[in-house]
Design a protein around this motif. Sequence first.
Motif, PDB file in Angstrom:
ATOM      1  N   SER A   1       0.821  -1.212   0.000  1.00 34.50           N
ATOM      2  CA  SER A   1       0.000   0.000   0.000  1.00 34.50           C
ATOM      3  C   SER A   1       0.856   1.264   0.000  1.00 34.50           C
ATOM      4  CB  SER A   1      -0.943   0.010   1.214  1.00 34.50           C
ATOM      5  OG  SER A   1      -0.241  -0.233   2.414  1.00 34.50           O
ATOM      6  N   GLY A   2       2.176   1.082  -0.073  1.00 33.30           N
ATOM      7  CA  GLY A   2       3.096   2.198  -0.210  1.00 33.30           C
ATOM      8  C   GLY A   2       4.118   1.852  -1.274  1.00 33.30           C
ATOM      9  N   ALA A   3       4.682   2.864  -1.927  1.00 32.39           N
ATOM     10  CA  ALA A   3       5.628   2.580  -3.013  1.00 32.39           C
ATOM     11  C   ALA A   3       6.675   3.677  -3.128  1.00 32.39           C
ATOM     12  CB  ALA A   3       4.886   2.419  -4.338  1.00 32.39           C
ATOM     13  N   ILE A   4       7.864   3.276  -3.618  1.00 32.71           N
ATOM     14  CA  ILE A   4       8.984   4.182  -3.851  1.00 32.71           C
ATOM     15  C   ILE A   4       9.225   4.254  -5.353  1.00 32.71           C
ATOM     16  CG2 ILE A   4      11.415   4.663  -3.351  1.00 32.71           C
ATOM     17  CD1 ILE A   4      11.134   2.618  -1.008  1.00 32.71           C
TER      18      ILE A   4
ATOM     19  N   LEU B   1       5.075   4.495 -13.966  1.00 39.06           N
ATOM     20  CA  LEU B   1       5.015   3.475 -12.919  1.00 39.06           C
ATOM     21  C   LEU B   1       4.107   3.922 -11.771  1.00 39.06           C
ATOM     22  CD1 LEU B   1       8.736   2.287 -12.828  1.00 39.06           C
ATOM     23  CD2 LEU B   1       6.769   1.170 -13.889  1.00 39.06           C
ATOM     24  N   LEU B   2       4.125   5.203 -11.471  1.00 38.66           N
ATOM     25  CA  LEU B   2       3.235   5.725 -10.433  1.00 38.66           C
ATOM     26  C   LEU B   2       1.774   5.531 -10.828  1.00 38.66           C
ATOM     27  CD1 LEU B   2       2.648   7.309  -7.856  1.00 38.66           C
ATOM     28  CD2 LEU B   2       3.131   9.422  -9.106  1.00 38.66           C
ATOM     29  N   ASP B   3       1.462   5.851 -12.070  1.00 38.66           N
ATOM     30  CA  ASP B   3       0.098   5.666 -12.564  1.00 38.66           C
ATOM     31  C   ASP B   3      -0.294   4.193 -12.536  1.00 38.66           C
ATOM     32  OD1 ASP B   3      -2.336   6.662 -14.125  1.00 38.66           O
ATOM     33  OD2 ASP B   3      -1.518   5.181 -15.527  1.00 38.66           O
ATOM     34  N   TRP B   4       0.636   3.306 -12.913  1.00 40.79           N
ATOM     35  CA  TRP B   4       0.366   1.860 -12.887  1.00 40.79           C
ATOM     36  C   TRP B   4       0.047   1.392 -11.469  1.00 40.79           C
ATOM     37  CZ3 TRP B   4      -0.287  -2.097 -16.290  1.00 40.79           C
ATOM     38  CH2 TRP B   4      -0.104  -3.403 -15.837  1.00 40.79           C
ATOM     39  N   PHE B   5       0.855   1.821 -10.523  1.00 38.52           N
ATOM     40  CA  PHE B   5       0.643   1.430  -9.129  1.00 38.52           C
ATOM     41  C   PHE B   5      -0.714   1.915  -8.625  1.00 38.52           C
ATOM     42  CE2 PHE B   5       1.032   2.433  -4.556  1.00 38.52           C
ATOM     43  CZ  PHE B   5       1.347   1.184  -4.058  1.00 38.52           C
ATOM     44  N   LEU B   6      -1.043   3.153  -8.895  1.00 40.78           N
ATOM     45  CA  LEU B   6      -2.282   3.728  -8.370  1.00 40.78           C
ATOM     46  C   LEU B   6      -3.524   3.065  -8.971  1.00 40.78           C
ATOM     47  CD1 LEU B   6      -1.359   7.523  -8.300  1.00 40.78           C
ATOM     48  CD2 LEU B   6      -1.560   5.953  -6.350  1.00 40.78           C
ATOM     49  N   ARG B   7      -3.473   2.759 -10.230  1.00 40.49           N
ATOM     50  CA  ARG B   7      -4.679   2.202 -10.843  1.00 40.49           C
ATOM     51  C   ARG B   7      -4.859   0.715 -10.545  1.00 40.49           C
ATOM     52  NH1 ARG B   7      -1.750   2.656 -16.355  1.00 40.49           N
ATOM     53  NH2 ARG B   7      -2.127   0.659 -17.390  1.00 40.49           N
ATOM     54  N   HIS B   8      -3.912   0.111  -9.832  1.00 37.08           N
ATOM     55  CA  HIS B   8      -4.068  -1.279  -9.405  1.00 37.08           C
ATOM     56  C   HIS B   8      -4.296  -1.406  -7.908  1.00 37.08           C
ATOM     57  CE1 HIS B   8      -2.405  -2.098 -13.425  1.00 37.08           C
ATOM     58  NE2 HIS B   8      -3.023  -3.248 -13.311  1.00 37.08           N
TER      59      HIS B   8
ATOM     60  N   ALA C   1      -3.696   4.297  -1.900  1.00 38.93           N
ATOM     61  CA  ALA C   1      -2.366   4.051  -1.342  1.00 38.93           C
ATOM     62  C   ALA C   1      -2.204   4.815  -0.035  1.00 38.93           C
ATOM     63  CB  ALA C   1      -1.300   4.470  -2.339  1.00 38.93           C
ATOM     64  N   LYS C   2      -1.405   4.266   0.859  1.00 41.01           N
ATOM     65  CA  LYS C   2      -1.198   4.901   2.156  1.00 41.01           C
ATOM     66  C   LYS C   2       0.006   5.833   2.171  1.00 41.01           C
ATOM     67  CE  LYS C   2      -3.439   1.224   4.803  1.00 41.01           C
ATOM     68  NZ  LYS C   2      -3.283   0.192   5.875  1.00 41.01           N
ATOM     69  N   ALA C   3       0.897   5.684   1.206  1.00 39.86           N
ATOM     70  CA  ALA C   3       2.045   6.590   1.114  1.00 39.86           C
ATOM     71  C   ALA C   3       2.781   6.381  -0.202  1.00 39.86           C
ATOM     72  CB  ALA C   3       3.003   6.382   2.282  1.00 39.86           C
ATOM     73  N   LEU C   4       3.251   7.486  -0.790  1.00 41.66           N
ATOM     74  CA  LEU C   4       4.042   7.454  -2.003  1.00 41.66           C
ATOM     75  C   LEU C   4       5.335   8.223  -1.752  1.00 41.66           C
ATOM     76  CD1 LEU C   4       1.245   8.354  -4.588  1.00 41.66           C
ATOM     77  CD2 LEU C   4       2.026   6.063  -3.945  1.00 41.66           C
ATOM     78  N   VAL C   5       6.457   7.650  -2.166  1.00 37.64           N
ATOM     79  CA  VAL C   5       7.764   8.289  -2.026  1.00 37.64           C
ATOM     80  C   VAL C   5       8.351   8.444  -3.417  1.00 37.64           C
ATOM     81  CG1 VAL C   5      10.088   8.098  -1.072  1.00 37.64           C
ATOM     82  CG2 VAL C   5       8.119   7.297   0.259  1.00 37.64           C
ATOM     83  N   ILE C   6       8.667   9.680  -3.804  1.00 34.92           N
ATOM     84  CA  ILE C   6       9.127   9.956  -5.159  1.00 34.92           C
ATOM     85  C   ILE C   6      10.478  10.656  -5.104  1.00 34.92           C
ATOM     86  CG2 ILE C   6       8.564  11.043  -7.363  1.00 34.92           C
ATOM     87  CD1 ILE C   6       5.615  11.074  -6.399  1.00 34.92           C
ATOM     88  N   GLY C   7      11.500  10.016  -5.676  1.00 35.24           N
ATOM     89  CA  GLY C   7      12.839  10.597  -5.714  1.00 35.24           C
ATOM     90  C   GLY C   7      12.972  11.585  -6.856  1.00 35.24           C
ATOM     91  N   LEU C   8      13.403  12.803  -6.541  1.00 33.09           N
ATOM     92  CA  LEU C   8      13.532  13.869  -7.531  1.00 33.09           C
ATOM     93  C   LEU C   8      15.002  14.249  -7.702  1.00 33.09           C
ATOM     94  CD1 LEU C   8      10.720  16.253  -6.174  1.00 33.09           C
ATOM     95  CD2 LEU C   8      10.451  14.390  -7.825  1.00 33.09           C
ATOM     96  N   ASP C   9      15.675  13.651  -8.669  1.00 31.04           N
ATOM     97  CA  ASP C   9      17.054  14.048  -8.918  1.00 31.04           C
ATOM     98  C   ASP C   9      17.067  15.132  -9.988  1.00 31.04           C
ATOM     99  OD1 ASP C   9      16.588  12.711 -11.271  1.00 31.04           O
ATOM    100  OD2 ASP C   9      18.211  11.257 -11.038  1.00 31.04           O
TER     101      ASP C   9
END
Length: 334
Positions: free
Chosen positions: A72-75, A113-120, A125-133
């Motif tokens: 329920s959370g993703a990086i 990948l974020l869209d894929w995770f959310l639509r499944h 989701a309880k938390a999303l972590v997004i790395g911004l380089d």
Amino acid sequence: MSSSTSSSEARWGGFGRTFLIAAAGLAAALLALAFLVDPYDSGRSPLKLKTGVSPQGPRTAAASRGRDPHFSGAIFGNSHIQLVSPELLAQKTGIPFVSLIAPATGPREALVLLDWFLRHRKEPAKALVIGLDVRWCTPDPTLAIEKPFPFWLFERSSSRYLAGLIRFDVIEETLRRLRYLTAKAPERARPNGYWDYEAGYEVQGFHSDPARRAKLLEPLDTSGGNITGPFPAEAALRELLGRMAPDMPVVLVRPPNFVSALPAPGSAGARADAACRDTYAKLTASRPKTVLVDWRIDRPENREPDNYFDHTHYRQKIAGPLAADIAAAIIGLR
């Protein structure tokens, strides 16, 4: 034209037609087989198949991991957020995390990948972590990619997915998939997607190499040079977040860089870095339950050469504290 010539041409013409028909039939059969056995466990097959996939790269394994209902959370991100452990985040927050990172990718791939995770997700989701380089700071409206990425695998369109299955590497993966499905105890790709690259660097002698250390101490401009904008990646992320439940916790992370890769105060690089940071800071301020965790700053951990393999890839000595800060941010959003 002689009768023998005409007969020969007719025979060759018949052979050609037969060959084309046979080739088309074989291609159709292989496509049908790939669709049914679902080589990347995308969930599109009408059959009830074994969960997971055999060991493979994170770009394709993400199709299976991203729809796993256990998480329920993703990086999201690339190798600059890769060492953040989903297990550690789960331990500290109580949220089962999956790592959907893919090395050498940028915002375009991460958003897919974020869209894929959310639509499944059956539940938000309880938390999303997004790395911004620095790739998230580009002014390029196309969000150009550096390495091939299987966008077709995450398509909403079934026809585009089917078209994507028509490739040689899919045939190879289909055969591996058949072995995986028929084996009693097959080797499975790690479900939570964590991939610790530190061991690989150690084997190659990166840590003990004096040339590596000398190069690490040399200044490197990683600012991206975008002082005035626009920032299309931020706009795309804002649009995607706007389609999500407003109370879904989101943590944006600026991953660490070694101090020699941080721009000198007052320089053009510093202005570009600040412009990018401010853009995402405004995004977090405009959305509930959204926070920016910034480790791309001059702090003691980023001044220790033994904490880094190169200017932008850090070791577990930094990954652990960074994960702890991310977990604290998630808890603070509750």
